[in-house]
Enzyme design. Structure first.
Site, short mmCIF file in Angstrom:
data_model
loop_
_atom_site.label_atom_id
_atom_site.label_comp_id
_atom_site.label_asym_id
_atom_site.label_seq_id
_atom_site.Cartn_x
_atom_site.Cartn_y
_atom_site.Cartn_z
N GLU A 32 0.84 -1.20 0.00
CA GLU A 32 0.00 0.00 0.00
C GLU A 32 0.88 1.25 0.00
O GLU A 32 1.77 1.38 0.84
CB GLU A 32 -0.93 0.01 1.22
N GLU A 34 -0.39 4.46 0.17
CA GLU A 34 -0.97 5.55 0.97
C GLU A 34 -1.47 5.01 2.31
O GLU A 34 -0.70 4.50 3.09
CB GLU A 34 -2.08 6.24 0.18
N GLY A 178 -21.80 15.55 -13.97
CA GLY A 178 -22.04 14.11 -13.83
C GLY A 178 -23.07 13.85 -12.74
O GLY A 178 -22.92 14.31 -11.61
N GLY A 180 -24.21 10.71 -11.77
CA GLY A 180 -24.21 9.36 -11.24
C GLY A 180 -24.22 9.44 -9.72
O GLY A 180 -24.49 10.50 -9.14
N ILE A 182 -21.83 9.49 -7.39
CA ILE A 182 -20.90 10.43 -6.76
C ILE A 182 -21.41 11.86 -6.90
O ILE A 182 -21.47 12.62 -5.93
CB ILE A 182 -19.49 10.29 -7.36
N GLY A 268 -17.03 9.69 -13.41
CA GLY A 268 -16.62 8.30 -13.42
C GLY A 268 -15.24 8.07 -12.84
O GLY A 268 -14.62 8.96 -12.25
N HIS A 441 -44.66 -4.77 11.19
CA HIS A 441 -45.39 -3.50 11.07
C HIS A 441 -45.24 -2.70 12.35
O HIS A 441 -45.33 -3.26 13.44
CB HIS A 441 -46.87 -3.78 10.81
#
Length: 462
Positions: A32, A34, A178, A180, A182, A268, A441
């Site tokens: 990794e 980060e 955009g 979508g 995000i 995206g 319910h």
């Protein structure tokens, strides 16, 4: 060999795969560069939900009178809201560290690169390089905010989702490019906090991958919130020379210029595939993504890939499922390939949006004769009591066999409710079985049963 498995990337695909591999007895390491947890945990799923919760609490205070409660002078401190989000992400990342120690997984800090089918190089932030070997290598390098040629991100005026989570001060106005998941989530957050928001979407409707009725409902709700929505529109250019951004938008009626403090590009995700050694090993790609088989092995034996860098929905829970299937196969088990037709999608705006399976249009296009049931939350006792009557549940069944083809929800807590349908579809549950399964319910989840009953003309509360 140093390891049985090395995973490059510790996002929801990588860290889950590593833990499952360790459970199965594989000596495992994770590379990794980060923070542990990847984009989802540090810059995506988790911190955005923390921001959205703060916005929701602020919205509650503004409507407290509706519940018989008086709150005077409620104010949102933008910097504290951002700090809470970062603290939540930080805590979750520490949790991954704990899980790795518990499962005896080594963390190799740095940038991982393939050298051979069984060897990688890890370069740390100081430029030091070290080589490691493994019987199997899993690429889980994830994705980043996609850049359009005419919408270059400078990190200040034209930003991606990472910057949108940590702006030093709240902008007075914002254009979100955009619509979508995000884009829609950030549009809700900033609009609720008091920013003037315009959403620009190239497709004919917002959330274009959702059922058309859901998109229509959310668009209506957002417009009531004061969010300007421009569909069938495209950003031609952004002039950032002055204090504000001048955004040139091409619409069906012609060109329009919008002035805003900040432009958020939410168009995206691009896969992180650069400089990781794919070309060196001759690993095949298909349309800019790594080509894999149903158990995520590439054309090079011993090299696997999952998540945002392979074909399929770029979702955290998809990457996790792929990672588990992949390492179970590596460990000699016989896992079932992932059913990409039964993947739930969730958008955590207010009201929430959740869906799985066929939409009404795609079911018809697939040749099904369908039954459709719809139950509005205005008819739900729990929704009325909680003050969240917006939205509905829509379900789709095959008229011949009763197969549960899909469900599409918009309303409070529907991202939790969608799991019922995912499980039902996995178990090949029919419409009549949903109707006869007693739901508690009053709950929001009753709407699933009521919508199913509506499809078969048996609904009681409509």
């Amino acid at each position: 060999m140093n390891y049985d498995l090395i995973v490059i990337g510790s996002g929801p695909g990588g860290y889950v795969a590593a833990i499952r591999a360790s459970q199965l007895g594989l000596k495992t390491a994770v590379v990794e560069k980060e923070s542990l947890g990847g984009i989802c945990l540090n810059w995506g799923c988790i911190p955005t939900k923390a921001l959205l919760k703060s916005a929701q609490v602020f919205e509650y205070t503004q409507h407290a009178e509706d519940y018989g409660i008086t709150i005077k002078d409620a104010k949102a401190d933008f910097s504290k809201v951002v700090k809470r989000s970062r603290d939540v992400a930080g805590g979750m990342s520490k949790g991954i560290n704990f899980l790795f120690r518990k499962n005896k997984i080594d963390v190799l800090n740095g940038f991982g690169k393939l050298l051979t089918a069984s060897k990688i190089e890890v370069e740390d932030e100081k430029g030091n390089k070290k080589e490691y070997t493994a019987k199997n290598i899993l690429l889980a390098t994830g994705g980043r905010s996609r850049e359009l040629p005419n919408l270059k991100q400078d990190g200040k005026k034209v930003i991606g989702y990472r910057e949108a989570m940590t702006l030093p001060k709240q902008p007075k106005s914002m254009v979100v490019v955009g619509a979508g998941a995000i884009g829609i989530e950030f549009a809700y957050f900033y609009a609720t906090m008091g920013t003037e928001v315009t959403v620009v979407e190239y497709a004919p409707r917002i959330l274009p991958n959702e059922d058309k009725d859901v998109s229509k409902e959310l668009s209506k709700i957002y417009k009531k919130k004061g969010i300007k929505i421009m569909t069938d529109s495209a950003v031609e250019s952004v002039d950032t020379k002055g204090k504000s951004c001048k955004v040139l938008v091409k619409t069906k009626k012609g060109e329009e210029t919008i002035t805003a403090d900040v432009v958020l590009s939410a168009v995206g995700v691009s896969p992180n595939l650069e400089n990781i050694g794919l070309e060196l090993l001759g690993i095949e790609k298909d349309k800019h993504l790594v080509k894999v088989d149903e158990f995520y092995q590439t054309n090079v034996k011993g090299i696997y890939a999952i998540g945002d860098i392979v074909h399929g929905p770029a979702l955290a829970h998809v990457a996790s499922a792929e990672g588990i299937i992949c390492v179970e196969k590596i460990a000699g088990h016989n896992p079932e390939p992932l059913d990409y037709g039964n993947i739930p999608g969730c958008t955590y705006c207010v009201p929430e949006v959740a869906s799985v399976g066929y939409t009404e249009d795609t079911a018809k296009e697939a040749g099904y004769d369908i039954k459709v049931g719809k139950f509005p939350f205005t008819a739900s006792g729990k929704a009325s009591a909680s003050g969240h009557k917006e939205g509905f549940v829509k379900v789709i069944f095959d008229a011949k066999y009763g197969e549960f083809l899909g469900a599409h929800m918009i309303g409070a807590n529907v991202t939790d409710m969608i799991a019922e349908v995912v499980v039902a579809r996995k178990l090949e549950t029919t419409g009549h079985e949903i109707i006869k399964a007693v739901h508690p319910h009053p709950t929001m989840s009753e709407a699933v049963m009521e919508a199913a009953a509506a499809a078969y003309d048996e609904v009681i509360h409509l």
